[in-house]
Design an enzyme around this catalytic site. Structure first.
Site, PDB file in Angstrom:
ATOM      1  CB  SER A 176      -0.876  -0.028   1.207  1.00 17.61           C
ATOM      2  OG  SER A 176      -1.991   0.656   0.965  1.00 17.61           O
ATOM      3  CG  ASP A 220       6.646   5.050 -12.393  1.00 16.66           C
ATOM      4  OD1 ASP A 220       7.228   4.105 -12.391  1.00 16.66           O
ATOM      5  OD2 ASP A 220       5.353   5.224 -12.295  1.00 16.66           O
ATOM      6  CE  LYS A 248      -5.198  -2.308   0.353  1.00 13.90           C
ATOM      7  NZ  LYS A 248      -6.368  -1.130   0.304  1.00 13.90           N
TER       8      LYS A 248
END
Length: 442
Positions: A296, A307, A321
């Site tokens: 999460s 990224d 998650k």
């Protein structure tokens, strides 16, 4: 307030938890206009009435209705559930980082309590509880047929009271473990210099995480005499927590820009969360450690760092998650709360990591290769897990760990020596960090 967790009801923490959740005030609910739904509700009322009058023993209406609500919600996905008033009070207390219990994140699978992750510096962690363990008995009494809330309730108790649990672990005989309950006070963030490299461990994204990270970086910079030569951010075993904290933690390393976005089923149901400008650890070479229990909020940070090309991700594929839950108090919390999945979250490049997880730039195992095939325990392993819409046709429910190209510790390596951390430090000291980062980002 946004949260990001395994949570009470479907994924719960013993005394409490962590994966993506948003608190909402009560709002008007559009009620269906069609008759069939009300006919089904009448059928439910008829069944309940017959159980009350004809079942072999007297039943508790409130327990039956709570179980029925949870059955409905948990048929949707592993994280939607009804939270009763007592559990809701504990949930609100536990996001502040202190609670009573054993100290582990758990879910229900095949009728047994399954451990998502033990929490650092807690009775469960010290007793050797591991991710993937099944808890099958408490004080010699089977948990078969018990709900997750009931099982968690049995494991709670006064600090100082002992409890015996039976643990089933793959390839081993049943383990009978005595644990003493205690008040869990999470030291959310720890730091130290390791062989000239800064090391920071975040155990959970509660309200203290971002401030603790900033204090740790300041302390490490002072200890290193100014600029840090490198930093390892350890998110292994971190089950998540507050979404706002994941954004604040990412802001320490990113100079603005998107950290994460959330999207619901409507095209206009999109929220974008950006990092603040003026990152604290600017230009410090960064490696983020993750593993299969990083979930999460941990995955939000790792995905943003990856990224944005801000650092290398090292370890094993994360839990996956990638959904967001709204926690909606019912009658101001007097009737508990509804926790329901409303959105998925996406990395800055638009990747949904739901069920698939964040794949590290450098896949390195913490344990030696035993030559056996192992299944990855992940979000996709949970009953009724939501598929990753980007890769649903390509993904299996579980990923074979042996399919990954993994760097394993050499034969005879002691697990306690932490191979993953050693490799991260060695890379930061080798002078090849920039080369590796450029290669990972293409």
């Amino acid at each position: 307030m946004k949260i990001v967790l395994p949570a009470l009801g479907s994924v719960a923490a013993i005394a409490l938890f962590a994966f993506s959740t948003t608190y909402q005030s009560a709002v008007a609910v559009e009620r269906p206009a069609y008759d069939e739904t009300f006919e089904q509700l009448e059928l439910f009322a008829d069944v309940l009435a017959r159980v009350r009058s004809q079942y072999v023993v007297e039943v508790d209406d409130s327990e039956l209705i709570e179980d029925a609500m949870n059955g409905m919600l948990q048929s949707l996905d592993p994280h939607s559930s009804y939270i009763n008033p007592e559990a809701f009070r504990e949930m609100r207390m536990n996001t502040k980082g202190e609670y009573g219990g054993l100290g582990m994140e758990v879910t229900m699978e095949d009728g047994f309590v399954k451990v998502i992750s033990p929490i650092d510096d807690t009775p469960a962690k010290r007793a050797g509880i591991k991710a993937g363990d099944y808890i099958t008995e408490i004080e010699g009494k089977s948990l078969i047929g018990a709900t997750l809330s009931e099982a968690v309730g049995q494991m709670r108790g006064k600090p100082g009271e002992p409890i015996n649990i039976t643990v089933i672990r793959e390839g081993e005989d049943p383990l009978y473990i005595d644990i003493v309950r205690e008040v869990i006070k999470r030291q959310t963030v720890k730091h130290e210099m390791k062989d000239g490299i800064g090391y920071i461990r975040i155990a959970q994204f509660n309200e203290k995480a971002a401030d603790g990270l900033k204090d740790s970086i300041a302390a490490l910079q002072k200890e290193s005499g100014g600029r840090l030569p490198g930093l390892v951010l350890d998110l292994r075993g971190n089950p998540g927590g507050l979404l706002t904290q994941s954004v604040e933690v990412s802001s320490v390393f990113l100079n603005g820009g998107e950290v994460v976005s959330t999207r619901g089923r409507r095209s206009d149901d999109v929220n974008v969360y950006n990092a603040e400008k003026g990152q604290m650890a600017k230009d410090v070479p960064l490696i983020v450690l993750v593993d299969g229990a990083s979930a999460s909020a941990s995955e939000i940070v790792a995905g943003a760092v990856q990224d944005k090309g801000r650092g290398l991700i090292l370890g094993m594929t994360t839990f996956g998650k990638g959904s967001v839950q709204d926690v909606i108090p019912l009658r101001g919390g007097r009737d508990g709360a509804l926790k329901i999945t409303t959105q998925r979250y996406y990395t800055p490049n638009g990747r949904s990591i739901q069920s698939s997880g964040i794949v590290p730039d450098l896949t390195i195992s913490a344990i030696p290769d035993d030559g056996e095939e192992h299944k990855r325990f992940s979000e996709a392993s949970l009953p009724n897990a939501i598929e990753n819409e980007d890769t649903a046709e390509e993904m299996a429910d579980e990923v074979d760990v042996v399919d990954l190209k993994i760097d394993y510790p050499p034969e005879g390596f002691e697990i306690s020596d932490d191979y993953q951390l050693q490799q991260a430090i060695a890379l930061l000291k080798s002078g090849t960090y920039a080369e590796k980062l450029a290669a990972a980002r293409g």
